[in-house]
Design a protein around this motif. Structure first.
Motif, mmCIF file in Angstrom:
data_model
loop_
_atom_site.group_PDB
_atom_site.id
_atom_site.type_symbol
_atom_site.label_atom_id
_atom_site.label_comp_id
_atom_site.label_asym_id
_atom_site.label_seq_id
_atom_site.Cartn_x
_atom_site.Cartn_y
_atom_site.Cartn_z
ATOM 1 N N ILE A 149 6.831 12.796 -8.974
ATOM 2 C CA ILE A 149 5.493 13.057 -8.095
ATOM 3 C C ILE A 149 5.209 11.769 -7.550
ATOM 4 C CG2 ILE A 149 4.552 15.197 -9.229
ATOM 5 C CD1 ILE A 149 3.035 13.323 -11.123
ATOM 6 N N GLY A 150 4.792 12.002 -6.390
ATOM 7 C CA GLY A 150 4.195 10.894 -5.591
ATOM 8 C C GLY A 150 3.732 11.122 -4.173
ATOM 9 N N TRP A 151 3.938 9.934 -3.285
ATOM 10 C CA TRP A 151 3.587 10.050 -1.842
ATOM 11 C C TRP A 151 4.175 9.040 -1.101
ATOM 12 C CZ3 TRP A 151 -1.577 12.053 -0.351
ATOM 13 C CH2 TRP A 151 -2.527 12.470 -1.479
ATOM 14 N N GLY A 152 4.518 9.610 0.222
ATOM 15 C CA GLY A 152 4.704 8.526 1.174
ATOM 16 C C GLY A 152 3.599 8.045 1.717
ATOM 17 N N ALA A 153 3.585 6.693 2.354
ATOM 18 C CA ALA A 153 2.296 6.079 3.005
ATOM 19 C C ALA A 153 2.780 4.844 3.911
ATOM 20 C CB ALA A 153 1.789 5.176 1.902
ATOM 21 N N LEU A 154 2.238 4.949 5.183
ATOM 22 C CA LEU A 154 2.225 3.962 5.955
ATOM 23 C C LEU A 154 1.207 2.990 5.668
ATOM 24 C CD1 LEU A 154 3.271 2.621 8.718
ATOM 25 C CD2 LEU A 154 1.495 4.078 9.851
ATOM 26 N N ALA A 155 1.187 1.706 5.419
ATOM 27 C CA ALA A 155 0.303 0.946 4.938
ATOM 28 C C ALA A 155 0.272 -0.440 5.614
ATOM 29 C CB ALA A 155 0.651 0.601 3.473
ATOM 30 N N TRP A 156 -1.075 -1.061 5.862
ATOM 31 C CA TRP A 156 -1.127 -2.437 6.140
ATOM 32 C C TRP A 156 -1.033 -3.434 4.994
ATOM 33 C CZ3 TRP A 156 -0.642 -5.209 10.184
ATOM 34 C CH2 TRP A 156 -1.301 -6.544 10.284
ATOM 35 N N GLU A 157 -0.373 -4.419 5.259
ATOM 36 C CA GLU A 157 0.140 -5.356 4.152
ATOM 37 C C GLU A 157 -0.281 -6.553 4.656
ATOM 38 O OE1 GLU A 157 0.681 -7.873 1.830
ATOM 39 O OE2 GLU A 157 2.366 -8.332 2.945
ATOM 40 N N PRO A 158 -1.662 -7.001 3.944
ATOM 41 C CA PRO A 158 -2.540 -8.148 4.598
ATOM 42 C C PRO A 158 -1.953 -9.545 4.232
ATOM 43 C CG PRO A 158 -3.373 -7.207 2.621
ATOM 44 C CD PRO A 158 -2.562 -6.499 3.056
ATOM 45 N N VAL A 159 -0.875 -9.770 3.273
ATOM 46 C CA VAL A 159 -0.350 -11.085 3.147
ATOM 47 C C VAL A 159 0.724 -11.515 4.282
ATOM 48 C CG1 VAL A 159 0.695 -12.561 1.352
ATOM 49 C CG2 VAL A 159 -0.873 -10.719 0.713
ATOM 50 N N SER A 160 1.536 -10.542 4.779
ATOM 51 C CA SER A 160 2.452 -10.901 5.781
ATOM 52 C C SER A 160 1.695 -10.304 7.075
ATOM 53 C CB SER A 160 3.574 -10.121 5.123
ATOM 54 O OG SER A 160 3.691 -8.893 5.275
ATOM 55 N N LYS A 161 0.851 -9.667 7.092
ATOM 56 C CA LYS A 161 0.023 -8.997 8.132
ATOM 57 C C LYS A 161 1.220 -8.111 9.044
ATOM 58 C CE LYS A 161 -3.375 -12.540 8.951
ATOM 59 N NZ LYS A 161 -3.534 -12.381 7.650
ATOM 60 N N LYS A 162 1.820 -7.226 8.008
ATOM 61 C CA LYS A 162 2.752 -6.334 8.803
ATOM 62 C C LYS A 162 2.120 -4.993 8.240
ATOM 63 C CE LYS A 162 6.947 -9.262 8.498
ATOM 64 N NZ LYS A 162 6.810 -9.757 9.812
ATOM 65 N N LEU A 163 2.851 -3.952 9.268
ATOM 66 C CA LEU A 163 2.958 -2.386 8.744
ATOM 67 C C LEU A 163 4.208 -2.338 7.795
ATOM 68 C CD1 LEU A 163 2.036 -0.666 12.131
ATOM 69 C CD2 LEU A 163 0.686 -0.692 10.120
ATOM 70 N N VAL A 164 3.938 -1.596 6.509
ATOM 71 C CA VAL A 164 4.976 -1.231 5.806
ATOM 72 C C VAL A 164 4.918 0.135 5.508
ATOM 73 C CG1 VAL A 164 5.062 -3.644 5.022
ATOM 74 C CG2 VAL A 164 3.760 -2.126 3.631
#
Ligand code: MN
Length: 204
Positions: free
Chosen positions: A123-138
């Motif tokens: 069970i889980g999810w897929g996610a488009l996220a903002w990664e604030p350390v590298s300032k990238k979408l992941v």
């Protein structure tokens, strides 16, 4: 007043049909999401009782329960707003540009997020996220509601991979559910979340 409360759906349950059945949306929101809200509030109460009595014998269970229920509440709250009867198409503006920059193309991002969602083990999810350390979408593949994520990442677009999210309509074919999701993806909502996430400073 409880710390967490169930948000109203931003549309009527049947509004996302035929892509997402009203029966699922209603059950999913009124029963499943509501249970995470209750679980989060109940766990806070149990933690307060543990502090009062000084009995922390259930701390492992309560800590896990807190992470599970709060994350379930947060992800479902985002999920409802990530969909719209007027959704679909491609993201425009800064979000569209950023997706091209970080993933090569919209189609490449979509393929990665689809694969991450469809192939969750258990069970889980897929996610488009903002990664604030590298300032990238992941793209992240979340386990349960709370595992397998980088600390500090901010989810912008989430796709529920639990069986309760699709089974009544799509049976065992989770890939068809995710394919249909793209027809109702609410890109203006994701763009709004993207703009807000970028204002959050990195803590490291
Ligand atoms: Mn769910």
């Amino acid at each position: 007043m409880p710390a967490y409360s169930l948000p109203d759906l931003p549309y009527s349950p049947g509004a996302l049909e035929p892509h997402y059945s009203g029966e699922i949306v209603e059950l999913h929101h009124d029963k499943h999401h509501a249970a995470y809200v209750k679980g989060a509030n109940d766990t806070l109460d149990a933690l307060a009782a543990a502090r009062e009595s000084g009995d922390f014998s259930t701390i492992n269970m309560l800590s896990r329960a807190f992470a599970f229920h709060v994350s379930g509440h947060v992800l479902h709250s985002i999920f409802w707003t990530n969909m719209s009867p007027d959704g679909g198409g491609n993201p425009e503006g800064e979000l569209g540009t950023a997706i091209d920059e970080f993933f090569g193309s919209f189609d490449a991002m979509k393929a990665q997020l689809t694969a991450a969602t469809v192939n969750v083990m258990g069970i889980g999810w897929g996610a488009l996220a903002w990664e604030p350390v590298s300032k990238k979408l992941v793209i992240e593949q979340i386990h349960d509601h709370q595992g397998n994520v980088g600390a500090g990442s901010i989810p912008l677009l989430v796709i529920d991979s639990w069986e309760h999210a699709y089974y009544l309509q799509y049976k065992n074919v989770k890939a068809d559910f995710v394919k249909a999701f793209w027809n109702i993806a609410n890109w203006p909502n994701v763009a709004e979340r993207f703009a807000a996430a970028q204002t959050v400073p990195s803590t490291v």
